[in-house]
Enzyme design. Sequence first.
Site, mmCIF file in Angstrom:
data_model
loop_
_atom_site.group_PDB
_atom_site.id
_atom_site.type_symbol
_atom_site.label_atom_id
_atom_site.label_comp_id
_atom_site.label_asym_id
_atom_site.label_seq_id
_atom_site.Cartn_x
_atom_site.Cartn_y
_atom_site.Cartn_z
ATOM 1 N N ARG A 225 -70.059 -82.874 -40.635
ATOM 2 C CA ARG A 225 -71.503 -82.915 -40.527
ATOM 3 C C ARG A 225 -72.051 -81.495 -40.637
ATOM 4 O O ARG A 225 -71.475 -80.548 -40.077
ATOM 5 C CB ARG A 225 -71.941 -83.526 -39.186
ATOM 6 N N HIS A 273 -71.527 -83.387 -50.979
ATOM 7 C CA HIS A 273 -71.299 -84.530 -50.081
ATOM 8 C C HIS A 273 -70.479 -85.618 -50.777
ATOM 9 O O HIS A 273 -70.883 -86.785 -50.870
ATOM 10 C CB HIS A 273 -72.626 -85.110 -49.586
#
Length: 310
Positions: A225, A273
């Site tokens: 994250r 990502h």
Amino acid sequence: MPVNVLFSARSELWPEYEPLLRKGLAEAGMDFHLSKDIDAELVDYVVYAPNGSLQDFTPFTRLKAVLSLWAGVESISGNETLTVPLARMVDGGLTQGMTEWVVGHVLRYHLGMDRHITRQDGVWTPDAPPLASQRTVCILGLGALGEACVRALATLGFHVIGWSRTAKDISGVTCLHGSDGLRVALSQSEIVVLLLPDTAATENMLNADTLALLPKGAQIINPGRGPLIDDDALLHALNSGQVGHATLDVFRNEPLPPAHPYWAHSNVTVTPHIASETRPVTAAQVICENIRRGEAGEPFLHLVDRDLGY
């Protein structure tokens, strides 16, 4: 009466998930109604993605569970209108994808691949890397993804340290926990991989103080994250040489803004990502199994602890 299953995720996902969910629910022998549009008061289960439009669960008066398609639930776990069980996504495809990505980038650092790719200058420098057993890798976070990565790296022969907030026991791996364990783990680790959830307790886990604990020139890999890292502290550590290189797949703001200093930094690799994602084939199996469990009165899989946030 059929079990009513509402699919509440981006509309472009519906053509992929609909046949898989129908197949799985039918194979479980269930009488069901699956749709993107069901009156809220009739819904038994919500197949959910946090980036959809559904945020208020108050009208869902007979709801039994919300089954997320995402591994991360930080954007929904604190939703006060959600009072039924919330399950996060843990599926084999996501785990395998993350393991492959992490192992690939650990090996890239371990073998010094970047150096040989970028330096084609005609200079013969036979500088072989050490064996994996001579390299210490730390995985911060020992959930399903972290444990899978720890086991894969240990199988390759790396000296692996796993750290978690609470005590864990994984055969063949040094497992540490708590603040003291974090300091010990970071002080020994040449490569650090972040696979923690995004919670108040994990925000800025890597900051000026913790980055200073690393051996000089250590390398960071973050597929977990974005908020786990204090960006300013990491940039300072990169500029000073305290951190040798960082490979970052997740960020506080995504897409990463074009003007962000990470893009231009010579010691940062940005990936968009892509470390892993939910695979519809395997994710649908997990969703269908949880619905079967709910109807059979069995415990749901992968329930979120609201106090911990994951």
